[in-house]
Design an enzyme around this catalytic site. Structure first.
Site, PDB file in Angstrom:
ATOM      1  N   ASP A  69      21.014 -31.961 -18.727  1.00 18.02           N
ATOM      2  CA  ASP A  69      20.397 -31.485 -19.961  1.00 18.02           C
ATOM      3  C   ASP A  69      19.886 -32.654 -20.796  1.00 18.02           C
ATOM      4  O   ASP A  69      19.256 -32.452 -21.828  1.00 18.02           O
ATOM      5  CB  ASP A  69      21.399 -30.668 -20.783  1.00 18.02           C
ATOM      6  CG  ASP A  69      21.352 -29.199 -20.394  1.00 18.02           C
ATOM      7  OD1 ASP A  69      20.448 -28.821 -19.627  1.00 18.02           O
ATOM      8  OD2 ASP A  69      22.221 -28.438 -20.853  1.00 18.02           O
ATOM      9  N   ASP A  93      21.198 -20.525 -13.836  1.00 15.25           N
ATOM     10  CA  ASP A  93      22.006 -21.387 -14.699  1.00 15.25           C
ATOM     11  C   ASP A  93      23.459 -20.935 -14.711  1.00 15.25           C
ATOM     12  O   ASP A  93      23.792 -19.817 -14.290  1.00 15.25           O
ATOM     13  CB  ASP A  93      21.423 -21.333 -16.119  1.00 15.25           C
ATOM     14  CG  ASP A  93      21.676 -22.597 -16.915  1.00 15.25           C
ATOM     15  OD1 ASP A  93      22.489 -23.427 -16.484  1.00 15.25           O
ATOM     16  OD2 ASP A  93      21.054 -22.740 -17.991  1.00 15.25           O
TER      17      ASP A  93
HETATM   18  C1  DGJ Z   1      21.426 -25.098 -19.882  1.00 15.98           C
HETATM   19  C2  DGJ Z   1      20.286 -25.628 -19.068  1.00 15.98           C
HETATM   20  O1  DGJ Z   1      20.624 -26.806 -18.445  1.00 15.98           O
HETATM   21  C3  DGJ Z   1      19.087 -25.784 -19.996  1.00 15.98           C
HETATM   22  O2  DGJ Z   1      18.028 -26.389 -19.323  1.00 15.98           O
HETATM   23  C4  DGJ Z   1      18.713 -24.443 -20.525  1.00 15.98           C
HETATM   24  O3  DGJ Z   1      18.313 -23.634 -19.462  1.00 15.98           O
HETATM   25  C5  DGJ Z   1      19.886 -23.840 -21.266  1.00 15.98           C
HETATM   26  N1  DGJ Z   1      21.063 -23.829 -20.456  1.00 15.98           N
HETATM   27  C6  DGJ Z   1      19.562 -22.450 -21.700  1.00 15.98           C
HETATM   28  O4  DGJ Z   1      20.617 -21.809 -22.256  1.00 15.98           O
END
Ligand code: DGJ
Length: 722
Positions: free
Chosen positions: A543, A473
């Site tokens: 997200d 990430d």
């Molecule tokens: C952003 C990601 O896109 C989410 O799926 C998740 O992993 C969060 N970060 C966690 O902080």
């Protein structure tokens, strides 16, 4: 594939031709890019029949101006006032350049790019043309690479600058490609967005002057994507001429079109020159990222399919065609509220769902209890996981599952143990308080010491535990750019050096742990590009996991990237981002033809929901044997009330279709969806209707949507020849 005679280069893919000529004084000009032409006599096709009193230029007895000349790699300062591809200065500091043909070579295979993601080099049926131009002013050489991937109708391009002088030179601009068209009656298609709403499609007519898509965020971004298409005015999804250009790069970029005074268009793509410059000592060289070009004479859909094929056949990890694990990701199930007991309970239920892998997302390390603490402390939180991951892995094995783990390797928390040990390792200026986002700063990946440290910390966990899946990430963009390791005259190298450092780090992890499947993410889809896909065969697309929001997001993403690269998870209702309630069926249908996964708490769902998930995954496993090598078709437009897409198998004998009502109060009229890519004379059995129709009928009269559908309701069709 590549021919050279009469001072003219002919590059042919199976359906396109790309032609350039060396003028008598050594200027390299563009002649033609478009549908493949067999004829090899382009002498009458000159793009420069225009006149202006400034910078008059005579060529073959004709008078024109530099500002009309279709330079293959344009510079500034010599009368071409359109967008330049390169700016180099020597000891005088002056930025006028004049590059002339020096020599060329043609070789088998593709161009190799050290330290940067690129299409395969050792591929059969690929040829490369390297043209070397030299600047009369600075003596810098520019090597233009064109690799012709005939089978997928793609030409890759990149640039190498070599300092052939005896003193330092400064490169303040270096495009990966530039391409002139005689005309500019195009619409420009690009993908824009924001967090939780990435890659919406925008189609606008070109205006005179600069039309640019770019990023200075240190990442390709939620807001823009390193891609544009130029579509002729009459072109649509299935008809007309469309040119696609994309970068195999994940950092600051610019892609655009400059429409000049004579209505000609110049397409360019490369590193964003605003956050770039590069010092070269004598004999040193600079390598630009790779750009990929494709031409379609059958609309936007074919352009997308060309890019999909290129990715599947020639792009790093994607070309390995690895089966993707169906994951249960625990982020939306528990957010930061993780514990060993919860995960153990979840594993039991996950096995009933039928997933392959349980992914522990953010919250397992340091003292992490929210996004403000412990970033970069890559050791297990023993309060939450007193046995490390040993019991969890044992439980996974007992239940036939694998374990996946989340990392955000590029960051360091403001509140972390890591920052106490290494307060100088993040990106900041001395004079001003650094910007903190989500409690974190960005690590200075220009420095090998820092790369190695992060690698070692991650390796500690990855060596100790059997982790088969890694979610990589990246939750903030870069501010306060610069590196303590760079001299003041090289600070503008930071942005690209960061990318080189990042690619190096990912490459090291890949090399050390080749069995680990990596999924990319950047606050969702903030870094969805071919650069990342080179290392990671799939990327968390957004997200926003709401099925209806995902229709537009996945539609836009499919313009360039194949469906199997697009992580698409079925999540709980009401949806956590939009509060929308959609049926389980629709959530599953929207995800089914992409990299399917789940983002919910299985400990609180009933037996029948569990059974439905199991069925969904079984179906996915059956379909993925052929859908991810098939042709993807968008059946509706991005602003339609309904959304439908389709995949047709390679042998055209099978097809699947999803049809979803996108808007509330969409007109309740009978619908016929015209399918694509089938064989007209074959009879297809439509499983869900127990009905057989010819391909001809289904593609022209359409597939009947017999049922009146409610808001957000969806249908899934499977077709096969009898
Ligand atoms: C952003 C990601 O896109 C989410 O799926 C998740 O992993 C969060 N970060 C966690 O902080």
């Amino acid at each position: 594939m590549i021919d050279f005679f009469n001072n003219t280069f002919y590059l042919n893919t199976s359906s396109s031709s790309y032609i350039m000529k060396i003028l008598p004084d050594g200027i390299l000009v563009h002649k033609y890019y478009g549908k493949r032409i067999k004829e090899q006599n382009m002498d009458f096709y000159n793009l420069y029949k225009q006149f202006d009193y400034t910078a008059v230029y005579k060529v073959n007895g004709e008078i024109t101006t530099m500002d009309a000349l279709p330079f293959e790699f344009p510079t500034t300062g010599r009368g071409d006032y359109r967008n330049s591809a390169i700016v180099v200065s020597g000891t005088s500091g002056r930025t006028t350049n004049d590059f002339r043909y020096s020599f060329h070579r043609i070789f088998e295979g593709a161009a190799e790019l050290n330290g940067l993601p690129h299409l395969d080099c050792n591929t059969e049926n690929v040829q490369t043309l390297e043209i070397i131009l030299q600047d009369i002013v600075t003596k810098a050489e520019v090597h233009l690479f064109y690799s012709v991937f005939e089978d997928v109708d793609v030409i890759s391009r990149n640039t190498v600058i070599v300092n052939k002088s005896e003193s330092n030179i400064n490169v303040s601009k270096c495009a990966s490609m530039s391409l002139d068209f005689e005309f500019s009656d195009f619409d420009m298609i690009s993908l824009y967005g924001r967090w939780a709403n990435e890659r919406s499609v925008e189609r606008i007519p070109l205006r005179h002057g600069q039309n640019i898509i770019s990023s200075t965020r240190g990442a390709s971004g939620h807001h823009s994507n390193p891609f544009i298409a130029l579509a002729r005015k009459n072109a649509n999804e299935d008809y007309g001429e469309v040119y696609g250009a994309a970068l195999i790069y994940s950092g600051d970029f610019e892609i655009g079109v400059d429409v000049g005074q004579f209505d000609n268009a110049r397409l360019f793509a490369g590193i964003n020159h605003e956050t770039f410059s590069w010092e070269l000592k004598p004999n040193e060289s600079f390598v630009s990222p790779q750009a990929v070009l494709t031409f379609s004479d059958s609309g936007i859909g074919k352009m997308s399919r060309n890019f999909h094929k290129m990715c599947r056949k020639h792009l790093g990890e994607c070309s390995k065609n690895l089966p993707h694990p169906v994951v249960l990701n625990l982020w939306e199930a528990f957010y930061f509220d993780l514990s060993e007991e919860k995960v153990l309970e979840t594993i039991k239920n996950a096995s009933k769902m039928g997933v392959d892998t349980v992914v522990i997302d953010d919250g397992w390390f340091g003292k992490r209890k929210n996004e403000l603490v412990s970033m970069g402390d890559w050791y297990i939180n023993v309060e939450r996981f007193p046995n490390g991951f040993h019991r969890i892995i044992r439980e996974c094995k007992n239940n036939g599952l694998k374990l996946g783990l989340w990392f955000e390797p590029e960051m360091i928390g403001k509140e972390s143990d890591f920052i106490k040990e290494h307060p100088e390792w993040f990106v900041k200026l001395n004079e001003i308080e650094p910007i903190v986002s989500r409690g974190e700063y960005v690590l200075d990946l220009c420095q090998d010491e820092i790369i190695n440290f992060v690698f070692d910390s991650m390796s500690g966990i990855l060596k100790k535990y059997e982790i088969s899946y890694l979610k990589w990430d990246m939750n903030r963009n870069i501010t306060d750019m610069g590196s303590l390791s760079l001299q003041s005259n090289c600070q503008n190298e930071f942005s690209h050096r960061y990318m080189l450092g990042l690619y190096k780090l990912i490459g090291k992890i890949k090399k050390e742990f080749p069995h680990i499947y990596i999924e990319g993410s950047a606050g969702g889809g903030g870094r969805f590009d071919f650069g990342m896909l080179y290392y990671m065969p799939q990327i968390w697309c957004s997200d926003n996991s709401d099925a209806i929001s995902r229709l537009d997001i996945q539609f836009g993403t499919s313009m360039v990237y194949p469906p199997e690269t697009i992580s698409s998870h079925v999540s709980a209702i009401p949806n956590h981002q939009t509060n929308r309630v959609t049926s389980f069926n629709s959530r599953g249908n929207v995800a089914q033809m992409f990299a399917l996964g789940y983002e919910l708490n299985p400990n609180i769902i009933n037996e029948s929901a569990m059974e439905s998930i199991f069925q969904q995954i079984e179906k996915h496993r059956e379909l993925e044997k052929w859908i991810f090598e098939g042709d993807f078709y968008r059946l509706t437009d991005f602003d339609d009330e309904y959304c439908a897409w389709q995949i047709v198998s390679k042998d055209m004998k099978k097809s699947v279709v999803v049809f979803v009502v996108k808007l509330t109060k969409a007109k309740r009229i009978g619908q016929y969806v015209r399918l694509k890519g089938l064989q007209s004379d074959k009879v297809y059995k439509i499983k869900q209707y127990d009905l057989s129709l010819t391909g001809d009928l289904i593609m022209n009269a359409g597939l009947p949507i017999i049922k009146q559908l409610d808001d957000f309701e969806s249908l899934f069709f499977e077709l096969s020849t009898e």
